[in-house]
Scaffold this active site. Structure first.
Site, PDB file in Angstrom:
ATOM      1  N   ARG A 274      -5.363  -4.117   1.098  1.00  0.00           N
ATOM      2  CA  ARG A 274      -6.818  -4.233   0.997  1.00  0.00           C
ATOM      3  C   ARG A 274      -7.400  -3.105   0.160  1.00  0.00           C
ATOM      4  NH1 ARG A 274      -9.721  -4.560   6.516  1.00  0.00           N
ATOM      5  NH2 ARG A 274      -8.591  -2.615   6.861  1.00  0.00           N
TER       6      ARG A 274
ATOM      7  N   SER B  60       1.245   3.284   4.200  1.00  0.00           N
ATOM      8  CA  SER B  60       1.942   3.245   5.491  1.00  0.00           C
ATOM      9  C   SER B  60       3.449   3.300   5.361  1.00  0.00           C
ATOM     10  CB  SER B  60       1.546   1.977   6.242  1.00  0.00           C
ATOM     11  OG  SER B  60       0.207   1.693   6.041  1.00  0.00           O
TER      12      SER B  60
ATOM     13  N   ASP C   5      -0.954   4.962   7.983  1.00  0.00           N
ATOM     14  CA  ASP C   5      -1.854   4.056   8.722  1.00  0.00           C
ATOM     15  C   ASP C   5      -2.117   4.514  10.150  1.00  0.00           C
ATOM     16  OD1 ASP C   5       0.764   3.474   9.365  1.00  0.00           O
ATOM     17  OD2 ASP C   5       0.571   1.296   9.214  1.00  0.00           O
TER      18      ASP C   5
HETATM   19  C1  BG6 Z   1      -4.242  -2.518   9.978  1.00  0.00           C
HETATM   20  C2  BG6 Z   1      -4.359  -1.275   9.168  1.00  0.00           C
HETATM   21  O1  BG6 Z   1      -4.506  -3.641   9.249  1.00  0.00           O
HETATM   22  O2  BG6 Z   1      -2.982  -2.609  10.615  1.00  0.00           O
HETATM   23  C3  BG6 Z   1      -3.158  -1.050   8.285  1.00  0.00           C
HETATM   24  O3  BG6 Z   1      -5.529  -1.278   8.397  1.00  0.00           O
HETATM   25  C4  BG6 Z   1      -1.909  -1.138   9.076  1.00  0.00           C
HETATM   26  O4  BG6 Z   1      -3.254   0.223   7.705  1.00  0.00           O
HETATM   27  C5  BG6 Z   1      -1.861  -2.454   9.782  1.00  0.00           C
HETATM   28  O5  BG6 Z   1      -0.784  -0.937   8.246  1.00  0.00           O
HETATM   29  C6  BG6 Z   1      -0.650  -2.589  10.629  1.00  0.00           C
HETATM   30  O6  BG6 Z   1      -0.547  -3.868  11.121  1.00  0.00           O
HETATM   31  P1  BG6 Z   1       0.202  -5.027  10.376  1.00  0.00           P
HETATM   32  O7  BG6 Z   1       0.400  -6.025  11.416  1.00  0.00           O
HETATM   33  O8  BG6 Z   1      -0.717  -5.504   9.284  1.00  0.00           O
HETATM   34  O9  BG6 Z   1       1.453  -4.461   9.850  1.00  0.00           O
HETATM   35  C1  GLC Z   2       6.712   1.857   9.101  1.00  0.00           C
HETATM   36  C2  GLC Z   2       6.326   2.987   8.186  1.00  0.00           C
HETATM   37  C3  GLC Z   2       5.281   3.862   8.817  1.00  0.00           C
HETATM   38  C4  GLC Z   2       4.131   3.029   9.268  1.00  0.00           C
HETATM   39  C5  GLC Z   2       4.611   1.935  10.196  1.00  0.00           C
HETATM   40  C6  GLC Z   2       3.484   1.031  10.660  1.00  0.00           C
HETATM   41  O1  GLC Z   2       7.334   2.400  10.189  1.00  0.00           O
HETATM   42  O2  GLC Z   2       7.460   3.750   7.881  1.00  0.00           O
HETATM   43  O3  GLC Z   2       4.845   4.830   7.902  1.00  0.00           O
HETATM   44  O4  GLC Z   2       3.214   3.828   9.924  1.00  0.00           O
HETATM   45  O5  GLC Z   2       5.567   1.144   9.536  1.00  0.00           O
HETATM   46  O6  GLC Z   2       2.890   0.364   9.617  1.00  0.00           O
END
Ligand code: BG6
Ligand code: GLC
Length: 844
Positions: free
Chosen positions: A472, A533, A587
């Site tokens: 996003r 992330s 994240d």
């Molecule tokens: C949210 C956060 O959407 O959740 C992201 O904004 C995060 O930063 C994410 O990585 C994690 O959940 P998923 O299910 O999208 O991996």
């Molecule tokens: C993976 C990534 C980590 C992140 C997590 C959740 O473990 O290595 O950085 O926070 O996924 O998205």
């Protein structure tokens, strides 16, 4: 007049059906059960024959006793001798065969009302149909029979006891054409049907179906049937061995119909309407069939015939009302518009009177037009059904053993979880130490975020959110009283995710430019917070070296590079000269900051989505990897890699091993692969494959589609595990996957999903327990009150994950009171807040 009294109009039958449905519902409910006349007894038969029940002791016919018939051959007045009589018959019966090498499983058809608690445990509630042996009521009939058998020294085990209705249902079931209702119209009458298990509140079984023995013979033992019962019926009742009881049965069962006819004839004779000839007996004399044999006139014969016909027709019509009640109940509780159902029927009355079946079928059609029925007359009584139930019972016991064996490594005890918690704590300590960091599988990365938001942050920021389900781009406006955001989701094709870093970052910059254009932000230079992330060694707030890709990302040329620099390079390539990256955050950190804006107690961030990870505020004095001892710093634990050094090997199952081997990063992110959305579906898939191989699922038929990687997505777990989800929806999911699942299969699939997601939640709790306990110790508190900001699709979408997580956490960390705050708008907002802090620190 007499015949009119015995005729029941359709409207009355309709009303009766309604009363029966009401009574059935009461009988099924835990609270109202005592008030019901129909006892709706659970039979513990949850399964229909699937054709794989092995015939035991081949060469011998199925051993099953139909007690009603055996007993009618012999006067059985003495208490408890009944069972030794049966055992003796059995001995005689078995004497005809060469002695078996192994023990015989025996299915016992016992057509009386029993309170059953297992397939092989049933207390007789009360005798009926003229049986009166003392000392049996209230006792476990299986045990009585088994000890009588043991006394005879027979190699026979009573494996299952069932009502004759159940035996009939099973007998009438043929492969691919299950029979889900059965009725008996014999000396007595009764019915059974496959009910939705969660409606059978007397047993704690929430999924699947269970056969319920309605004991409809008792219907109307209150006053419900008073309007229908004639004076003849009342007399029959009074003269029976159980007056006031089994009223419905006494209107339908053949044991009573003759008596009703007799009483009608007595009355007619008194009125001089029959037997007026010289040979006929006078009205006040006892009238029996023998006396009727004395040359009645032709007219008398016609009248008697007429009476018989009306009494039988009434019985059939009443039976139809009962059947319609069952059918409509089934149709409603399965949420169907139209129910197609096969009905097994047995009993002398049904067999001997064609009319009975005709009336039954046509009246049922009128009373339950939404159901299409096929009556299947039982050909060989209940004996075969009993053998089938017994075989099914053995198959299910085998299956249960196999299933338990397969799933038991995934079922973690409290001490297993405590051990995981302790290991996590150990790895955290190692990870924080300067010297020991390299040895730890939990990296404990410093983030340079030193404080959670204090509410004074202001400004307008761009944010990127990369690494979850969605990529996003956002614009975040932080004002005094509100945070406003606009965002857009962009798709990143797998070819780019696993292509080159240059392509990936080019694509990201293109998305940013598109977004700025759409939002009319092209002219402005906005500070940008980047939620990235993946595990990064952070060298400053805006400098983060990618340590490794996770979650299926694998763009080349990125690991070991500063991702902010990669982004800046791409911006230059794309001639986007106004990009100003000020902060990069994980994240977890974004989520913690975002929730922290609303709740100052939020000092932990947790993600359970595609991947899993956590961050928390650690005391600087404990962070050996960063200079300085003052204050706190947010540590990105990267707990997904927990166990990559082998410390969790005892937890991993074969299934986990197989999932891991097929990923693009085998041996890495082992904890994540037990917990997060990217992998749970795969774990389930491998378990299902093993079950197919063990022939406990899909009748052992090979399922080629199930061989396809990722075919069973984690979102299916979230749907399948919804409480009270009609199993036909589970079936639909499985059928979409080309898995030709039976009803039982879907119950088993649900159990697998539950086991896998429960383990995930518990392991997550063990990790979290280590975190909160450490924070409590750090702060020297008896009790820690803290909030965890959470995000991730699995956490948000799964119906039980969060509850399982919280419950387990409470057990593992009783001194911490932990609140989970779900992040409403992702971690992009948090990235903007970090950017805001950075800008404030940097000054104008
Ligand atoms: C949210 C956060 O959407 O959740 C992201 O904004 C995060 O930063 C994410 O990585 C994690 O959940 P998923 O299910 O999208 O991996
Ligand atoms: C993976 C990534 C980590 C992140 C997590 C959740 O473990 O290595 O950085 O926070 O996924 O998205």
């Amino acid at each position: 007049k007499a015949l009119r009294a015995l005729t029941v109009p359709l409207e009355t039958l309709q009303v009766l059906k309604g009363h029966m449905m009401q009574d059935m519902r009461k009988g099924l409910s835990r609270q109202m059960h005592a008030q019901a006349t129909m006892q709706m007894l659970p039979t513990f038969i949850c399964s229909m024959p699937d054709g794989t029940g092995k015939a035991q002791g081949s060469g011998l016919p199925p051993t099953a006793w139909v007690l009603g018939k055996a007993c009618s051959l012999s006067p059985l007045a003495m208490p408890l001798q009944l069972f030794s009589f049966i055992a003796k018959c059995l001995r005689q019966f078995l004497a005809g065969f060469s002695s078996p090498q192994r023990r015989f499983p025996l299915g016992f058809v016992f057509p009386f009302s029993c309170k059953q608690t297992q397939l092989d445990k049933a207390e007789l509630t009360s005798w009926s149909k003229g049986f009166k042996c003392t000392g049996v009521e209230g006792k476990d009939v299986v045990q009585l029979l088994q000890s009588a058998i043991n006394k005879e020294e027979l190699y026979v085990d009573v494996v299952a006891l069932m009502n004759d209705t159940v035996g009939t249902m099973m007998t009438s079931s043929v492969e691919d054409k299950a029979c889900e209702v059965a009725i008996i119209i014999d000396a007595g009458t009764n019915s059974c049907f496959m009910a939705e298990a969660q409606q059978v509140e007397m047993v704690e079984e929430s999924s699947g179906r269970m056969c319920v023995n309605t004991e409809w013979g008792c219907f109307g033992d209150d006053t419900t049937l008073s309007g229908i019962m004639t004076t003849y019926d009342q007399r029959v009742d009074k003269e029976s061995s159980n007056p006031g009881k089994k009223r419905f049965e006494k209107l339908v069962g053949s044991l009573y119909l003759g008596e009703i006819v007799r009483h009608v004839l007595v009355a007619l004779a008194a009125e001089k309407a029959v037997f007026t000839g010289s040979n006929a007996v006078s009205g006040d004399q006892e009238l029996t069939l023998e006396t009727l044999g004395l040359r009645p006139s032709e007219r008398d014969c016609c009248r008697v015939q007429q009476v018989c016909r009306v009494v039988v027709s009434r019985a059939a019509a009443l039976c139809a009302a009962g059947l319609a009640a069952i059918l409509t109940h089934m149709c409603q509780s399965r949420e169907l518009e139209q129910l197609y159902v096969n009905i097994g029927v047995d009993g002398e009355l049904y067999r001997d009177y064609t009319r009975f079946g005709e009336i039954l079928e046509s009246v049922t059609g009128l009373l339950a037009p939404e159901c299409t029925i096929t009556l299947l007359p039982s050909v060989d009584g209940t004996g075969r059904g009993a053998a089938i139930v017994t075989a099914v019972a053995l198959r299910l016991a085998d299956q249960r053993r196999e299933v338990d064996q397969l799933l038991s490594p995934l079922r973690l005890s409290r001490s297993d979880l405590q051990r995981v918690q302790a290991l996590m704590r150990q790895e955290m300590d190692l990870g924080l130490g300067k010297e020991t960091n390299a040895r730890s599988s939990v990296r404990m990365l410093p983030t340079y975020v030193r404080a959670t938001p204090d509410g004074t942050e202001r400004g307008e920021f761009l944010a990127l959110d990369l690494g979850g389900t969605n990529f996003r781009v956002l614009v975040v406006r932080v004002a005094e009283d509100s945070i406003r955001m606009a965002s857009e989701i962009y798709v990143i094709p797998t070819s780019i995710i696993q292509g080159t870093g240059v392509e990936l970052f080019n694509h990201i910059v293109e998305c940013i430019m598109d977004f700025q254009l759409k939002q009319d932000l092209m002219e402005q230079i906005l500070p940008l917070g980047f939620t990235f992330s993946f595990p990064c060694q952070q060298l400053g707030l805006d400098k983060a070296v990618l340590l490794s890709w996770t979650k299926g990302f694998n763009a080349s040329g990125c690991v070991g590079q500063d991702v902010v620099q990669l982004l800046r390079d791409a911006a230059l390539r794309k001639q986007h000269f106004t990009l100003k990256v000020v902060a990069v955050v994980n994240d977890t950190v974004g989520t913690m900051m975002s929730c922290g804006y609303d709740d100052p107690k939020c000092e932990i961030g947790l993600i359970v989505g595609t991947g899993t990870n956590a961050c928390y505020m650690e005391e600087m004095r404990n962070v050996g990897t960063v200079e300085g001892n003052e204050g706190r710093m947010c540590i990105n634990m990267e707990w997904g890699a927990f166990g990559d050094n082998g410390c969790l090997d005892h937890i991993f199952t074969n299934f986990d091993q197989m999932v891991d081997e097929k990923t693009i990063n085998p041996g890495k992110q082992r904890f994540e692969k037990l917990i997060s959305g990217m992998y749970l579906g795969e774990i389930v898939r491998y378990i299902l494959l093993a079950m197919v191989e063990k022939r406990v699922l899909f009748r052992g038929k090979p399922c080629p589609k199930l061989q396809t990687k990722d075919i069973f997505q984690t979102k299916f777990l979230s749907t399948i595990e919804i409480d009270g989800l009609a199993l036909k929806k589970v079936l639909a999911i499985l059928r979409d996957l080309d898995l030709h699942a039976s009803f039982e299969d879907s119950v088993l699939v649900r159990e697998v999903c539950q086991t896998v997601s429960l383990r995930a939640a518990q392991l997550c709790a063990a990790g979290m327990a280590a975190v909160v306990e450490k924070m409590r110790e750090n702060r020297g508190l008896d009790q820690l009150i803290v909030t965890v900001g959470v995000d991730g699709t699995l956490y948000k979408m799964h119906p039980h994950f969060s509850q399982n997580l919280q419950q387990t956490l409470q057990v593992l960390a009783p001194k911490c009171s932990v609140t989970f705050l779900q992040s409403e708008d992702g971690s992009g907002k948090g990235a903007a807040l970090v950017a805001a802090v950075a800008c404030r620190k940097a000054g104008p």
